[in-house]
Design an enzyme around this catalytic site. Structure first.
Site, short mmCIF file in Angstrom:
data_model
loop_
_atom_site.label_atom_id
_atom_site.label_comp_id
_atom_site.label_asym_id
_atom_site.label_seq_id
_atom_site.Cartn_x
_atom_site.Cartn_y
_atom_site.Cartn_z
N TYR A 115 1.62 70.89 69.16
CA TYR A 115 0.36 71.67 69.10
C TYR A 115 0.68 73.16 69.16
O TYR A 115 0.11 73.96 68.41
CB TYR A 115 -0.54 71.25 70.26
CG TYR A 115 -1.91 71.90 70.28
CD1 TYR A 115 -2.78 71.79 69.19
CD2 TYR A 115 -2.35 72.62 71.39
CE1 TYR A 115 -4.04 72.38 69.21
CE2 TYR A 115 -3.61 73.20 71.42
CZ TYR A 115 -4.45 73.09 70.33
OH TYR A 115 -5.71 73.67 70.36
N SER A 127 -5.57 79.32 69.42
CA SER A 127 -5.55 78.82 70.80
C SER A 127 -4.60 79.71 71.58
O SER A 127 -3.74 80.38 70.99
CB SER A 127 -5.01 77.38 70.79
OG SER A 127 -4.73 76.95 72.11
N1 LIG Z 1 -11.03 72.44 73.55
C1 LIG Z 1 -10.07 73.30 73.85
O1 LIG Z 1 -9.63 73.40 75.02
C2 LIG Z 1 -9.51 74.21 72.79
C3 LIG Z 1 -8.76 75.32 73.23
C4 LIG Z 1 -8.22 76.18 72.28
C5 LIG Z 1 -8.42 75.93 70.93
N2 LIG Z 1 -9.13 74.84 70.53
C6 LIG Z 1 -9.27 74.61 69.09
O2 LIG Z 1 -10.64 74.72 68.76
C7 LIG Z 1 -10.93 73.90 67.61
C8 LIG Z 1 -12.12 72.98 67.93
O3 LIG Z 1 -11.77 72.20 69.07
P1 LIG Z 1 -12.84 71.37 69.92
O4 LIG Z 1 -12.48 71.53 71.34
O5 LIG Z 1 -14.20 71.68 69.46
O6 LIG Z 1 -12.39 69.88 69.54
P2 LIG Z 1 -13.11 68.70 68.71
O7 LIG Z 1 -14.47 68.47 69.25
O8 LIG Z 1 -12.13 67.59 68.70
O9 LIG Z 1 -13.28 69.31 67.25
C9 LIG Z 1 -12.35 69.18 66.21
C10 LIG Z 1 -13.12 69.20 64.91
O10 LIG Z 1 -12.18 69.26 63.82
C11 LIG Z 1 -12.58 68.29 62.85
N3 LIG Z 1 -11.39 67.89 62.11
C12 LIG Z 1 -10.22 67.47 62.63
N4 LIG Z 1 -9.36 67.17 61.63
C13 LIG Z 1 -10.02 67.41 60.47
C14 LIG Z 1 -9.68 67.27 59.10
N5 LIG Z 1 -8.47 66.82 58.72
N6 LIG Z 1 -10.60 67.60 58.15
C15 LIG Z 1 -11.83 68.06 58.53
N7 LIG Z 1 -12.21 68.21 59.81
C16 LIG Z 1 -11.31 67.88 60.76
C17 LIG Z 1 -13.24 67.18 63.66
O11 LIG Z 1 -14.20 66.47 62.91
P3 LIG Z 1 -14.02 65.06 62.16
O12 LIG Z 1 -13.24 64.17 63.09
O13 LIG Z 1 -15.44 64.61 61.94
O14 LIG Z 1 -13.31 65.39 60.90
C18 LIG Z 1 -13.98 67.97 64.72
O15 LIG Z 1 -15.24 68.38 64.26
C19 LIG Z 1 -9.61 73.17 67.29
O16 LIG Z 1 -8.93 73.86 66.28
C20 LIG Z 1 -8.85 73.25 68.60
O17 LIG Z 1 -7.46 73.14 68.42
C21 LIG Z 1 -9.70 73.98 71.43
#
Ligand SMILES: NC(=O)c1ccc[n+]([C@@H]2O[C@H](COP(=O)([O-])OP(=O)(O)OC[C@H]3O[C@@H](n4cnc5c(N)ncnc54)[C@H](OP(=O)(O)O)[C@@H]3O)[C@@H](O)[C@H]2O)c1
Length: 252
Positions: free
Chosen positions: A150, A137
């Protein structure tokens, strides 16, 4: 053993991981989709299967070492590992944050990524042209008030990717880090604000075109489909309306 190159994607039950699974399947990969929510994986597997793609769902928690090892032992090959699972919890200051939230963030963003990478590295090396990709990120590259836990966790993901690349140079495995800024996904902000939809919506309020999950998925697929000797070390990607973690243009 399947003849198709195989991509393992963590966090494929929503957002960036789900979009990446779709794009990698379209690019010809057999996709192994993982997350904790079995029903969401089953739905995605059914959709991709109907479209003629090869997809294998596996529900487990990446913070559970035994589950990660069992998953890796059952996998016949792995060419690409997309470490995407993770996220943020809370916006409390360092003075007021709950250490349990910091632990949870560190467990999913850093320890989960570590365990998945350790478990699959032998198969990635055996593939002859492996790729480890870490979704960190812009929070892994600068801090902001209320971001403490975070930011600390994503600096950990960044450090893991950069260190791994140094340590395995000479092996046929490249290490890519993708550092997104603001991406409007359905669950990221909702999880951060513990299910408070109004607070989650405020994150994107007035922002012209935040990035979408598919913007990141396409970027990931572009890096993964470069020729094997091309290592995109680090790619920082933000919406045009976001000049830094701090400076976001919002319509009034
Ligand atoms: N959205 C943003 O603005 C943004 C910006 C920069 C970086 N990111 C990063 O991008 C990645 C994806 O984010 P997103 O926006 O797509 O959010 P999201 O929809 O909340 O996705 C997070 C995913 O991680 C899984 N997860 C969480 N904890 C887990 C665990 N202990 N074991 C297995 N799976 C787990 C969740 O699935 P389950 O709950 O089904 O396990 C979900 O599929 C993350 O690493 C986030 O920090 C996001």
């Amino acid at each position: 053993m399947t003849s198709r190159p195989t991509a393992v994607i963590t966090g494929a039950s929503s957002g960036i991981g789900e979009a990446t699974a779709k794009r990698l399947a379209e690019a010809g990969y057999r996709v192994v989709i993982t997350a904790r929510r079995e029903s969401r994986l089953a739905e995605l597997a059914a959709d991709l299967g109907t479209a003629g793609h090869e997809v294998v769902p596996h529900a487990f928690d990446i913070t559970d070492p035994a589950a990660v090892d069992a998953f890796a032992a059952g996998l016949d090959r792995c060419d690409v590992l997309i470490n995407n699972a993770g996220g943020a919890i809370g916006m409390e200051t360092v003075a007021e944050a709950n250490p349990a939230d910091w632990r949870t963030m560190f467990e999913s963003n850093v320890i989960g990524t570590l365990q998945m990478t350790q478990a699959l590295l032998p198969k990635l090396i055996d593939s002859g042209n492996g790729t480890v990709l870490v979704v960190s990120s812009t929070a892994g590259h600068g801090t902001y008030e209320g971001g403490g836990g975070y930011v600390a966790a994503k600096h950990g993901s960044h450090a893991l990717a950069q260190t791994l690349r140094l340590e395995i140079v000479g092996e046929p495995v490249r290490v890519i880090e993708i550092a997104p800024g603001m991406v409007h996904t359905d669950e990221f902000a909702l999880t951060r604000f513990r299910g408070d939809a109004a607070k989650a919506a405020k994150v994107y309020e007035g922002v012209d075109e935040p990035l979408t999950a598919d913007d990141i998925a396409q970027t990931i697929v572009w890096t993964v489909t470069r020729p094997a000797h091309v290592n995109v070390d680090l790619l920082v990607i933000r919406p045009r309306a976001q000049a830094s973690n701090y400076k976001v243009h919002r319509r009034r």
